[in-house]
Design a protein around this motif. Sequence first.
Motif, PDB file in Angstrom:
ATOM      1  N   THR A  55     -16.012   9.894 -20.566  1.00 35.64           N
ATOM      2  CA  THR A  55     -16.024   9.960 -19.104  1.00 35.64           C
ATOM      3  C   THR A  55     -15.753  11.375 -18.612  1.00 35.64           C
ATOM      4  OG1 THR A  55     -15.246   7.669 -19.071  1.00 35.64           O
ATOM      5  CG2 THR A  55     -15.123   8.892 -17.010  1.00 35.64           C
ATOM      6  N   LEU A  56     -14.859  12.110 -19.295  1.00 37.94           N
ATOM      7  CA  LEU A  56     -14.607  13.502 -18.918  1.00 37.94           C
ATOM      8  C   LEU A  56     -15.855  14.355 -19.133  1.00 37.94           C
ATOM      9  CD1 LEU A  56     -11.021  14.005 -20.406  1.00 37.94           C
ATOM     10  CD2 LEU A  56     -11.634  13.737 -17.993  1.00 37.94           C
ATOM     11  N   VAL A  57     -16.556  14.112 -20.241  1.00 34.49           N
ATOM     12  CA  VAL A  57     -17.799  14.836 -20.498  1.00 34.49           C
ATOM     13  C   VAL A  57     -18.837  14.500 -19.428  1.00 34.49           C
ATOM     14  CG1 VAL A  57     -19.753  15.032 -22.092  1.00 34.49           C
ATOM     15  CG2 VAL A  57     -17.414  15.066 -22.982  1.00 34.49           C
ATOM     16  N   LEU A  58     -18.972  13.216 -19.123  1.00 27.73           N
ATOM     17  CA  LEU A  58     -19.931  12.787 -18.106  1.00 27.73           C
ATOM     18  C   LEU A  58     -19.560  13.356 -16.735  1.00 27.73           C
ATOM     19  CD1 LEU A  58     -22.383  11.122 -17.284  1.00 27.73           C
ATOM     20  CD2 LEU A  58     -20.887   9.114 -17.132  1.00 27.73           C
ATOM     21  N   ARG A  59     -18.286  13.402 -16.447  1.00 31.15           N
ATOM     22  CA  ARG A  59     -17.832  13.964 -15.159  1.00 31.15           C
ATOM     23  C   ARG A  59     -18.244  15.436 -15.049  1.00 31.15           C
ATOM     24  NH1 ARG A  59     -12.008  13.243 -12.179  1.00 31.15           N
ATOM     25  NH2 ARG A  59     -12.164  15.025 -10.779  1.00 31.15           N
ATOM     26  N   GLY A  60     -18.068  16.192 -16.134  1.00 27.77           N
ATOM     27  CA  GLY A  60     -18.498  17.585 -16.126  1.00 27.77           C
ATOM     28  C   GLY A  60     -20.001  17.715 -15.938  1.00 27.77           C
ATOM     29  N   HIS A  61     -20.757  16.801 -16.582  1.00 25.38           N
ATOM     30  CA  HIS A  61     -22.210  16.784 -16.416  1.00 25.38           C
ATOM     31  C   HIS A  61     -22.577  16.565 -14.937  1.00 25.38           C
ATOM     32  CE1 HIS A  61     -26.422  15.649 -17.458  1.00 25.38           C
ATOM     33  NE2 HIS A  61     -26.283  14.872 -16.403  1.00 25.38           N
ATOM     34  N   ILE A  62     -21.911  15.631 -14.300  1.00 26.59           N
ATOM     35  CA  ILE A  62     -22.205  15.329 -12.899  1.00 26.59           C
ATOM     36  C   ILE A  62     -21.840  16.503 -11.999  1.00 26.59           C
ATOM     37  CG2 ILE A  62     -21.588  13.821 -10.960  1.00 26.59           C
ATOM     38  CD1 ILE A  62     -21.129  11.587 -13.074  1.00 26.59           C
ATOM     39  N   ASP A  63     -20.676  17.126 -12.252  1.00 28.22           N
ATOM     40  CA  ASP A  63     -20.255  18.256 -11.424  1.00 28.22           C
ATOM     41  C   ASP A  63     -21.265  19.400 -11.487  1.00 28.22           C
ATOM     42  OD1 ASP A  63     -18.003  16.940 -10.572  1.00 28.22           O
ATOM     43  OD2 ASP A  63     -16.648  17.890 -12.014  1.00 28.22           O
ATOM     44  N   LEU A  64     -21.813  19.663 -12.671  1.00 23.98           N
ATOM     45  CA  LEU A  64     -22.815  20.713 -12.782  1.00 23.98           C
ATOM     46  C   LEU A  64     -24.127  20.286 -12.113  1.00 23.98           C
ATOM     47  CD1 LEU A  64     -23.760  23.444 -13.810  1.00 23.98           C
ATOM     48  CD2 LEU A  64     -24.238  22.384 -16.028  1.00 23.98           C
ATOM     49  N   ALA A  65     -24.512  19.027 -12.305  1.00 24.00           N
ATOM     50  CA  ALA A  65     -25.761  18.537 -11.703  1.00 24.00           C
ATOM     51  C   ALA A  65     -25.732  18.637 -10.182  1.00 24.00           C
ATOM     52  CB  ALA A  65     -26.012  17.093 -12.136  1.00 24.00           C
ATOM     53  N   CYS A  66     -24.548  18.540  -9.595  1.00 18.71           N
ATOM     54  CA  CYS A  66     -24.409  18.565  -8.135  1.00 18.71           C
ATOM     55  C   CYS A  66     -24.245  19.972  -7.571  1.00 18.71           C
ATOM     56  CB  CYS A  66     -23.202  17.729  -7.717  1.00 18.71           C
ATOM     57  SG  CYS A  66     -23.380  15.963  -8.037  1.00 18.71           S
ATOM     58  N   ALA A  67     -24.254  20.977  -8.435  1.00 19.31           N
ATOM     59  CA  ALA A  67     -23.951  22.342  -7.983  1.00 19.31           C
ATOM     60  C   ALA A  67     -24.976  22.855  -6.974  1.00 19.31           C
ATOM     61  CB  ALA A  67     -23.894  23.273  -9.184  1.00 19.31           C
ATOM     62  N   ARG A  68     -24.487  23.545  -5.971  1.00 16.45           N
ATOM     63  CA  ARG A  68     -25.297  24.343  -5.061  1.00 16.45           C
ATOM     64  C   ARG A  68     -24.806  25.778  -5.197  1.00 16.45           C
ATOM     65  NH1 ARG A  68     -27.830  21.299  -0.941  1.00 16.45           N
ATOM     66  NH2 ARG A  68     -28.415  19.308  -1.886  1.00 16.45           N
ATOM     67  N   PHE A  69     -25.727  26.725  -5.269  1.00 19.99           N
ATOM     68  CA  PHE A  69     -25.301  28.085  -5.559  1.00 19.99           C
ATOM     69  C   PHE A  69     -26.239  29.078  -4.875  1.00 19.99           C
ATOM     70  CE2 PHE A  69     -27.649  26.031  -8.937  1.00 19.99           C
ATOM     71  CZ  PHE A  69     -28.727  26.875  -9.180  1.00 19.99           C
ATOM     72  N   PRO A  70     -25.698  30.220  -4.447  1.00 16.15           N
ATOM     73  CA  PRO A  70     -26.515  31.201  -3.720  1.00 16.15           C
ATOM     74  C   PRO A  70     -27.476  31.937  -4.646  1.00 16.15           C
ATOM     75  CG  PRO A  70     -24.311  32.056  -4.057  1.00 16.15           C
ATOM     76  CD  PRO A  70     -24.287  30.624  -4.535  1.00 16.15           C
ATOM     77  N   ALA A  71     -28.533  32.471  -4.070  1.00 14.45           N
ATOM     78  CA  ALA A  71     -29.474  33.295  -4.821  1.00 14.45           C
ATOM     79  C   ALA A  71     -28.714  34.409  -5.531  1.00 14.45           C
ATOM     80  CB  ALA A  71     -30.517  33.885  -3.875  1.00 14.45           C
ATOM     81  N   GLY A  72     -29.112  34.690  -6.770  1.00 18.10           N
ATOM     82  CA  GLY A  72     -28.436  35.710  -7.564  1.00 18.10           C
ATOM     83  C   GLY A  72     -27.408  35.161  -8.520  1.00 18.10           C
TER      84      GLY A  72
END
Length: 596
Positions: free
Chosen positions: A430-447
Motif C-alpha cells: 500500500t505504501l508503494v501504491l500510495r507513492g505511485h498515486i502521488d507521482l501519477a497525480c503530480a502537476r509541475f511547471p515547465a522546466g
Amino acid sequence: MTHAQRLANVRDDMQHQQLDAFVVPHDDEHLGEYIPPYAERLHWLTGFSGSAGAAVVLAGKAAVFVDGRYTVQVRHQCEAALFEYRHLIEQPALNYVLDELSSGARVGFDPRLHSRGWFDAAQKKLAAKGLELVPVTTNPIDRHWHHRPAPEAHPALLLSQEYSGQHSEAKRNRIAGQLAADHIDAQLLTQAEPINWLLNIRGRDIPCLPVVLSFALLHNDGSVQLFADPAKFEGLDLAAHSGHNVSLSPFDALESALRELGQNGARVQLDPATANAWSSLILEQAGARLVFADDPCMLPKACKNPVEVQGSRAAHLRDGVAVSRFLAWLDRRLSQPEPQLEDEGTLADKLQALRAENPEFVEPSFATISALGPNAAMCHYHHGNGTPRTLGQDAIYLVDSGGQYLDGTTDITRTVAVGEPDNEMRKLFTLVLRGHIDLACARFPAGTGGVQLDVLARLPLWQQGYNFDHGTGHGVGHYLSVHEGPQRISPKGSAVALATGMIVSNEPGYYRENAFGIRCENLEVVQPAETDGDIPVFGFENLTWVPFDHRLIDTSWLEHRHIDWLNSYHANVWEKISPLLSGDDLTWLEQATRPL
C-alpha cells in the motif's frame, strides 16, 4: 569451459599484452543498454546476465560491479571465489583499479566498447596516479570465446508514416538545419535507436529491441550515410522510404568515411556519452575537429508526436486486455481444488501467448520478470537463469512485462496475491501504491526534470523507514527501446525537462532480500495540464489499464484522495477493457475493478 578457466585464459592474454588490468563493460560497439548475444562478453566471463555492470580483471584477483538492481542477482550468478562484488555507483571500477595498482601499471580497454566520455575521464584519472590507459586492438575475451553466437540476420522493416507520424526527410532536415546553424559539417550517430528513429526503420537484431544495428553520419545538408549489413535491406527500397539522399554501406566502410571527414578538416559533432572512443579517435587522428554535444536525435525522439502518442494509447489498450486475461486466468488456476502447480516460466509463457494473440504484437519489450516470493527481491530476476519457483509456497507474485507492437511499446508491473499475504506485506504494498498515486497525480511547471519529482514516489516509504534502490521511472520509446532517455525520474536522474509527448514509467517498489518484492508500474505520457494559473503546467496522462490487486491494499495507509484515485482508475479500466473481454475474464474484471 568453467568461469575459472575463462578468467585464467584472459589473464594469460593480458600477460602477453603486458596489461596489469583489463576493464570489461556490458556494452557493444553501439553503447546501447541492450546488446546482442554475440556481444555478451561480461556474461561469458563472469556469469552475470544483468543489463548493466562491469568487471575488472587483475593478475591475482577480479571484481564485478553492479548497481542497486542487481546486488542480489550478482551473488547468485558469480562465484565468490573468483569475483569480489562491488556497487557500480558507490565503488566505481576505476577507483578499484587505482586502489589495487601502483604507478606504472598498464590498464587495458577495448576502445570500441567504451564511450569517448569514459575514455577522457579514465585517461585523466589514471594518469594522475601514474597509470597508463592502453587501447587493445584484439579483445582478450574475443580471442578465447570459441563458441560465440553469430550475429542475427533478420531483414529490416521500413516503418510506415501511419505509425511514425513524420517522414524521415522532415526529421533529418530539422536536425541538419541546427547542425548548419552551429557550423557543424556532420553528426556521428552510433546508437541504434536514434538512427532507426531518424530513418523510420526497425529490425530484429537484438531480442526485444526492434532495431537494425548501425552507425550513421548525418550531414548538414540532411543527407545520411548509413552503415549496416546491406543484406538486411535486400528487396527494400530504402531510398524511396527514407529519402534519396540516404546511402547504405557495409560496416567496414565506416572507418574510411571517418578518415575522409578528418582529411577534409570537417567539424564533426558527437555525443561523448554514446559515441565509442574508437570512432572518435579515428576522426581525431585523421584531422577532424571534434565538437562534443548531446545526440540531437534524443530529445525529438523522446517527445512523441500525436500519431505516436495515439499509437501508444492503442497498444496499451491491447496490452491491458492481455494482462487482465492473464491475471484472471491465474486467479482461476489458484481457485481450483487441486490447482496445477505452475512455475515462473510457465506463467511467463502464458502471458506472452496471450499478448501474441494480437496481430500487431511483434515480440516482448524485455525478458519477462516472473518472480515468486524471494525471487521478486531481485529487481531484474529472470527465471531462465536458475530453477523456476513454483506456485503454492509464496504469498505474492511479481510480474514485470511488456510488448513491442507496431504502434507502441508497453511496460507494466503488477504484484498480486497468490497465497496469504501478511499485514506487513499489505502495508508495504500500500505504501508503494500510495507513492505511485502521488507521482501519477503530480502537476509541475515547465522546466521541471524527473529528478525533482522522484521524491513524490518515495515519500510514503521514507516516512515509515523504507526505500528502494532503483530509479522511479525511465523513458519509453515508440516501437523502440523500453528504456529511453534523456528523460527519467530518479534521485540521480536527468535534469532534462519533462515535455509534451514524453513517455515515462512510474514504478516505485520495495524489496526484502530472500523474502519478497513489490512493484507497481504504469506508463504515463506528459501532457499540458489545465490550470487557472499564469504559468505553463504539465501532468501525466495514464496509458496503462490493468487493475491493482485489492487483496494487497490496506486502506488504513491511504488518504481519501488515494482511494478516490484508485476508484476512478478502476472505473476507467472497466470502461476501456470490459468491452474487449467476455465470460470468466469479464466476471474477473468486474470484481477486480470494484470500488474500495
